[in-house]
Write a protein that holds these residues in place. Structure first.
Motif, PDB file in Angstrom:
ATOM      1  N   VAL A  20      45.592  38.734  29.704  1.00 44.25           N
ATOM      2  CA  VAL A  20      44.960  40.051  29.654  1.00 44.25           C
ATOM      3  C   VAL A  20      45.123  40.738  31.007  1.00 44.25           C
ATOM      4  CG1 VAL A  20      42.853  41.334  29.189  1.00 44.25           C
ATOM      5  CG2 VAL A  20      43.270  39.168  28.002  1.00 44.25           C
ATOM      6  N   ALA A  21      45.725  41.925  30.996  1.00 43.01           N
ATOM      7  CA  ALA A  21      45.880  42.693  32.228  1.00 43.01           C
ATOM      8  C   ALA A  21      44.539  43.325  32.595  1.00 43.01           C
ATOM      9  CB  ALA A  21      46.946  43.767  32.051  1.00 43.01           C
ATOM     10  N   LEU A  22      44.042  43.011  33.798  1.00 48.76           N
ATOM     11  CA  LEU A  22      42.724  43.475  34.233  1.00 48.76           C
ATOM     12  C   LEU A  22      42.830  44.311  35.500  1.00 48.76           C
ATOM     13  CD1 LEU A  22      40.691  40.157  33.776  1.00 48.76           C
ATOM     14  CD2 LEU A  22      40.820  42.089  32.192  1.00 48.76           C
ATOM     15  N   ARG A  23      41.881  45.218  35.652  1.00 51.48           N
ATOM     16  CA  ARG A  23      41.737  45.990  36.875  1.00 51.48           C
ATOM     17  C   ARG A  23      40.976  45.170  37.908  1.00 51.48           C
ATOM     18  NH1 ARG A  23      39.688  51.336  33.511  1.00 51.48           N
ATOM     19  NH2 ARG A  23      41.751  51.935  32.686  1.00 51.48           N
ATOM     20  N   PRO A  24      40.962  45.611  39.167  1.00 49.23           N
ATOM     21  CA  PRO A  24      40.226  44.867  40.192  1.00 49.23           C
ATOM     22  C   PRO A  24      38.755  44.635  39.851  1.00 49.23           C
ATOM     23  CG  PRO A  24      41.688  46.444  41.231  1.00 49.23           C
ATOM     24  CD  PRO A  24      41.752  46.717  39.764  1.00 49.23           C
ATOM     25  N   ASP A  25      38.143  45.546  39.066  1.00 46.69           N
ATOM     26  CA  ASP A  25      36.738  45.366  38.717  1.00 46.69           C
ATOM     27  C   ASP A  25      36.540  44.425  37.530  1.00 46.69           C
ATOM     28  OD1 ASP A  25      37.580  46.857  36.555  1.00 46.69           O
ATOM     29  OD2 ASP A  25      36.190  48.526  36.870  1.00 46.69           O
ATOM     30  N   GLY A  26      37.632  43.865  36.985  1.00 46.56           N
ATOM     31  CA  GLY A  26      37.551  42.932  35.878  1.00 46.56           C
ATOM     32  C   GLY A  26      37.619  43.552  34.503  1.00 46.56           C
ATOM     33  N   SER A  27      37.716  44.868  34.401  1.00 48.69           N
ATOM     34  CA  SER A  27      37.815  45.539  33.105  1.00 48.69           C
ATOM     35  C   SER A  27      39.268  45.595  32.660  1.00 48.69           C
ATOM     36  CB  SER A  27      37.236  46.959  33.186  1.00 48.69           C
ATOM     37  OG  SER A  27      38.018  47.751  34.072  1.00 48.69           O
ATOM     38  N   PRO A  28      39.522  45.719  31.360  1.00 45.86           N
ATOM     39  CA  PRO A  28      40.907  45.787  30.881  1.00 45.86           C
ATOM     40  C   PRO A  28      41.665  46.963  31.489  1.00 45.86           C
ATOM     41  CG  PRO A  28      39.400  45.376  29.065  1.00 45.86           C
ATOM     42  CD  PRO A  28      38.549  45.708  30.249  1.00 45.86           C
ATOM     43  N   PRO A  57      38.549  49.121  24.519  1.00 42.47           N
ATOM     44  CA  PRO A  57      38.428  47.704  24.857  1.00 42.47           C
ATOM     45  C   PRO A  57      37.487  47.401  26.018  1.00 42.47           C
ATOM     46  CG  PRO A  57      40.368  48.595  25.913  1.00 42.47           C
ATOM     47  CD  PRO A  57      39.730  49.736  25.147  1.00 42.47           C
ATOM     48  N   HIS A  58      36.869  48.403  26.625  1.00 44.53           N
ATOM     49  CA  HIS A  58      36.261  48.213  27.937  1.00 44.53           C
ATOM     50  C   HIS A  58      34.909  47.508  27.930  1.00 44.53           C
ATOM     51  CE1 HIS A  58      39.351  51.312  28.991  1.00 44.53           C
ATOM     52  NE2 HIS A  58      39.528  50.416  29.933  1.00 44.53           N
ATOM     53  N   ARG A  59      34.339  47.255  26.752  1.00 44.45           N
ATOM     54  CA  ARG A  59      33.112  46.473  26.692  1.00 44.45           C
ATOM     55  C   ARG A  59      33.351  45.087  26.098  1.00 44.45           C
ATOM     56  NH1 ARG A  59      28.512  50.996  24.864  1.00 44.45           N
ATOM     57  NH2 ARG A  59      28.784  52.334  26.701  1.00 44.45           N
ATOM     58  N   ALA A  60      34.594  44.685  26.096  1.00 44.62           N
ATOM     59  CA  ALA A  60      34.945  43.367  25.583  1.00 44.62           C
ATOM     60  C   ALA A  60      34.462  42.285  26.531  1.00 44.62           C
ATOM     61  CB  ALA A  60      36.459  43.269  25.406  1.00 44.62           C
ATOM     62  N   SER A  61      34.227  41.087  25.978  1.00 45.50           N
ATOM     63  CA  SER A  61      33.858  39.932  26.793  1.00 45.50           C
ATOM     64  C   SER A  61      34.275  38.660  26.080  1.00 45.50           C
ATOM     65  CB  SER A  61      32.359  39.903  27.064  1.00 45.50           C
ATOM     66  OG  SER A  61      31.642  39.558  25.893  1.00 45.50           O
ATOM     67  N   ALA A  62      34.477  37.609  26.849  1.00 44.49           N
ATOM     68  CA  ALA A  62      34.807  36.316  26.268  1.00 44.49           C
ATOM     69  C   ALA A  62      33.687  35.806  25.379  1.00 44.49           C
ATOM     70  CB  ALA A  62      35.116  35.320  27.385  1.00 44.49           C
ATOM     71  N   LEU A  79      38.611  38.460  21.869  1.00 38.34           N
ATOM     72  CA  LEU A  79      39.308  37.230  21.485  1.00 38.34           C
ATOM     73  C   LEU A  79      40.280  36.793  22.570  1.00 38.34           C
ATOM     74  CD1 LEU A  79      40.121  37.687  17.689  1.00 38.34           C
ATOM     75  CD2 LEU A  79      38.710  35.894  18.693  1.00 38.34           C
ATOM     76  N   ALA A  80      41.016  37.754  23.120  1.00 40.26           N
ATOM     77  CA  ALA A  80      41.975  37.411  24.170  1.00 40.26           C
ATOM     78  C   ALA A  80      41.273  36.876  25.410  1.00 40.26           C
ATOM     79  CB  ALA A  80      42.819  38.635  24.522  1.00 40.26           C
ATOM     80  N   LEU A  81      40.150  37.479  25.794  1.00 38.83           N
ATOM     81  CA  LEU A  81      39.405  37.007  26.964  1.00 38.83           C
ATOM     82  C   LEU A  81      38.844  35.610  26.732  1.00 38.83           C
ATOM     83  CD1 LEU A  81      37.535  40.289  27.951  1.00 38.83           C
ATOM     84  CD2 LEU A  81      39.371  39.170  29.243  1.00 38.83           C
TER      85      LEU A  81
END
Length: 266
Positions: free
Chosen positions: A183-191, A229-234, A174-176
């Motif tokens: 949403v705080a993300l890592r360089p690879d785009g994951s939470p 949360p690591h398989r989340a998507s918009a 939902l946040a994405l």
């Protein structure tokens, strides 16, 4: 130089003027309930309140467009946080305090003749079934409690891969979809969050669910997250919203059209 203002959304009280409100006759009030609390390391404290805002807006818009005379009230940004008190700025309203606030707001609505009221709850710590029982017979209001996350249980695993109790795949999706900048993300785009693992109780009866406790979240979790949360998507967040709009929006249409006779709600 003349400017033209955008037409207000007639279902959204916080954007309306009194002049606009006077043009409509409302049948149903939707009151979202949120919270202010940590959501793992990657989501804002305002998640539950933002969910109440956006879900409330979209379901009321859909209902209004189908003829429902529904008005969305501003989301209450605080809820019951007694079991998160070890985390900073988990802003608590005790259940009795929350009940008193809700009772006052409901009285404000019934005073002006709005008797159909939906509590749209976004925070699991807001245990409101007892409130409905306490108000029954004390208020003329016809109260309905919708924990929106309960409305999608039968299709949850058609959308998401991992369970979400708090700040996991569903909430992160939902946040994405609606507030990606928060949403705080890592360089690879994951939470940028931990895996949301929770510690089981030493009592099997508690783990199986037939004995209940109030879970102390600083012992249950590492960083207030319960769900990976690591398989989340918009895309998953938008799909969830489609289901919520269809289901809750349709209920609001039915509620608006239903007469308040002596057999209501049967």
């Amino acid at each position: 130089m003349e400017t033209s203002a955008l037409s207000p959304q007639p279902w959204k009280l916080c954007d309306l003027t009194y002049a606009a409100v006077r043009q409509h006759r409302y049948e149903v009030a939707v009151l979202p309930l949120g919270a202010t609390e940590p959501h793992n390391l990657h989501l804002p404290y305002s998640m539950d309140t933002r969910e109440g805002d956006v879900i409330g807006d979209k379901v009321c818009e859909a209902a209004w467009q189908r003829g429902a005379k529904v008005i969305l009230l501003p989301t209450i940004p605080y809820g019951t946080e007694t079991n998160l008190r070890a985390f900073p700025f988990a802003m608590n309203l005790h259940p009795s305090t929350l009940y008193a606030v809700l009772a006052d707001l409901i009285e404000s609505l019934t005073h002006q003749g709005i008797m159909k009221i939906v509590l749209l709850n976004s925070h699991g710590g807001n245990d409101l079934k007892g409130f409905l029982r306490e108000m029954y017979g004390q208020s003329p209001a016809k109260l309905f409690l919708c924990n929106w996350y309960a409305s999608i249980r039968d299709v949850y695993h058609q959308i998401f891969e991992a369970p979400d109790d708090h700040a996991g795949e569903m909430e992160t999706s939902l946040a994405l979809a609606y507030w990606p900048e928060l949403v705080a993300l890592r360089p690879d785009g994951s939470p940028d969050a931990d895996s949301g693992r929770t510690r089981p109780s030493r009592f099997e009866a508690v783990n199986l669910g037939w004995v209940s406790i109030t879970r102390p979240w600083h012992l249950l979790t590492a960083n207030a997250g319960a769900g990976n949360p690591h398989r989340a998507s918009a895309a998953k967040g938008r799909r969830l919203m489609e289901v919520l709009v269809q289901r809750i929006g349709s209920f609001l249409v039915e509620l608006s059209q239903s007469p308040l006779d002596e057999k209501f709600p049967f």
